[in-house]
Design a protein around this motif. Structure first.
Motif, PDB file in Angstrom:
ATOM      1  N   THR A 276       0.728  -1.221   0.030  1.00 50.05           N
ATOM      2  CA  THR A 276       0.034  -0.127  -0.099  1.00 50.05           C
ATOM      3  C   THR A 276       0.883   1.205   0.083  1.00 50.05           C
ATOM      4  O   THR A 276       0.556   2.205  -0.819  1.00 50.05           O
ATOM      5  N   VAL A 277       1.983   1.133   1.001  1.00 47.02           N
ATOM      6  CA  VAL A 277       2.799   2.716   0.822  1.00 47.02           C
ATOM      7  C   VAL A 277       3.635   2.477  -0.462  1.00 47.02           C
ATOM      8  O   VAL A 277       3.555   3.645  -0.823  1.00 47.02           O
ATOM      9  N   GLY A 278       3.884   1.592  -1.072  1.00 44.10           N
ATOM     10  CA  GLY A 278       4.574   1.560  -2.223  1.00 44.10           C
ATOM     11  C   GLY A 278       3.750   2.288  -3.404  1.00 44.10           C
ATOM     12  O   GLY A 278       4.324   2.967  -4.340  1.00 44.10           O
ATOM     13  N   VAL A 279       2.535   1.863  -3.369  1.00 42.47           N
ATOM     14  CA  VAL A 279       1.574   2.163  -4.468  1.00 42.47           C
ATOM     15  C   VAL A 279       1.445   3.716  -4.397  1.00 42.47           C
ATOM     16  O   VAL A 279       1.335   4.449  -5.316  1.00 42.47           O
ATOM     17  N   LYS A 280       0.904   4.137  -3.043  1.00 38.67           N
ATOM     18  CA  LYS A 280       0.497   5.292  -2.917  1.00 38.67           C
ATOM     19  C   LYS A 280       1.684   6.515  -2.796  1.00 38.67           C
ATOM     20  O   LYS A 280       1.730   7.643  -3.321  1.00 38.67           O
ATOM     21  N   ALA A 281       2.956   6.017  -2.284  1.00 37.13           N
ATOM     22  CA  ALA A 281       4.093   6.997  -2.521  1.00 37.13           C
ATOM     23  C   ALA A 281       4.855   6.687  -3.808  1.00 37.13           C
ATOM     24  O   ALA A 281       5.942   7.373  -3.889  1.00 37.13           O
ATOM     25  N   LYS A 282       4.625   5.740  -4.591  1.00 34.34           N
ATOM     26  CA  LYS A 282       4.897   5.377  -6.116  1.00 34.34           C
ATOM     27  C   LYS A 282       6.623   5.157  -5.523  1.00 34.34           C
ATOM     28  O   LYS A 282       7.435   5.582  -6.348  1.00 34.34           O
ATOM     29  N   ASN A 283       6.794   4.287  -4.608  1.00 31.14           N
ATOM     30  CA  ASN A 283       8.129   3.728  -4.367  1.00 31.14           C
ATOM     31  C   ASN A 283       8.229   2.584  -4.532  1.00 31.14           C
ATOM     32  O   ASN A 283       7.718   1.388  -3.949  1.00 31.14           O
ATOM     33  N   THR A 284       9.089   2.299  -5.690  1.00 32.39           N
ATOM     34  CA  THR A 284       9.306   0.711  -6.202  1.00 32.39           C
ATOM     35  C   THR A 284       9.918  -0.193  -5.208  1.00 32.39           C
ATOM     36  O   THR A 284       9.756  -1.696  -5.270  1.00 32.39           O
TER      37      THR A 284
END
Length: 62
Positions: A35-43
């Motif tokens: 979830t954090v990766g998708v929302k923050a666009k952090n691969t």
């Protein structure tokens, strides 16, 4: 529109509860990282969360 957002939030909470029940705390951590990766666009977070979730699901599926 608020009804759709409310339904999606309820579905997300239900999904997190099922994952935590099935896979424990590591499953919850994996979903949180996804979830954090998708929302923050952090691969990096997205990849780590996906790998952990796949490793947890693998014994169940195969």
């Amino acid at each position: 529109m608020p009804l759709i957002a409310l339904l999606l939030a309820g579905l997300a909470i239900a999904l997190e509860e099922v994952i935590q029940w099935q896979f424990g705390a590591m499953g919850l951590v994996a979903v949180a990282l996804l979830t954090v990766g998708v929302k923050a666009k952090n691969t990096a977070c997205l990849s780590i969360g996906a790998v952990v979730l796949v490793l947890l699901v693998q014994p169940v599926l195969g």
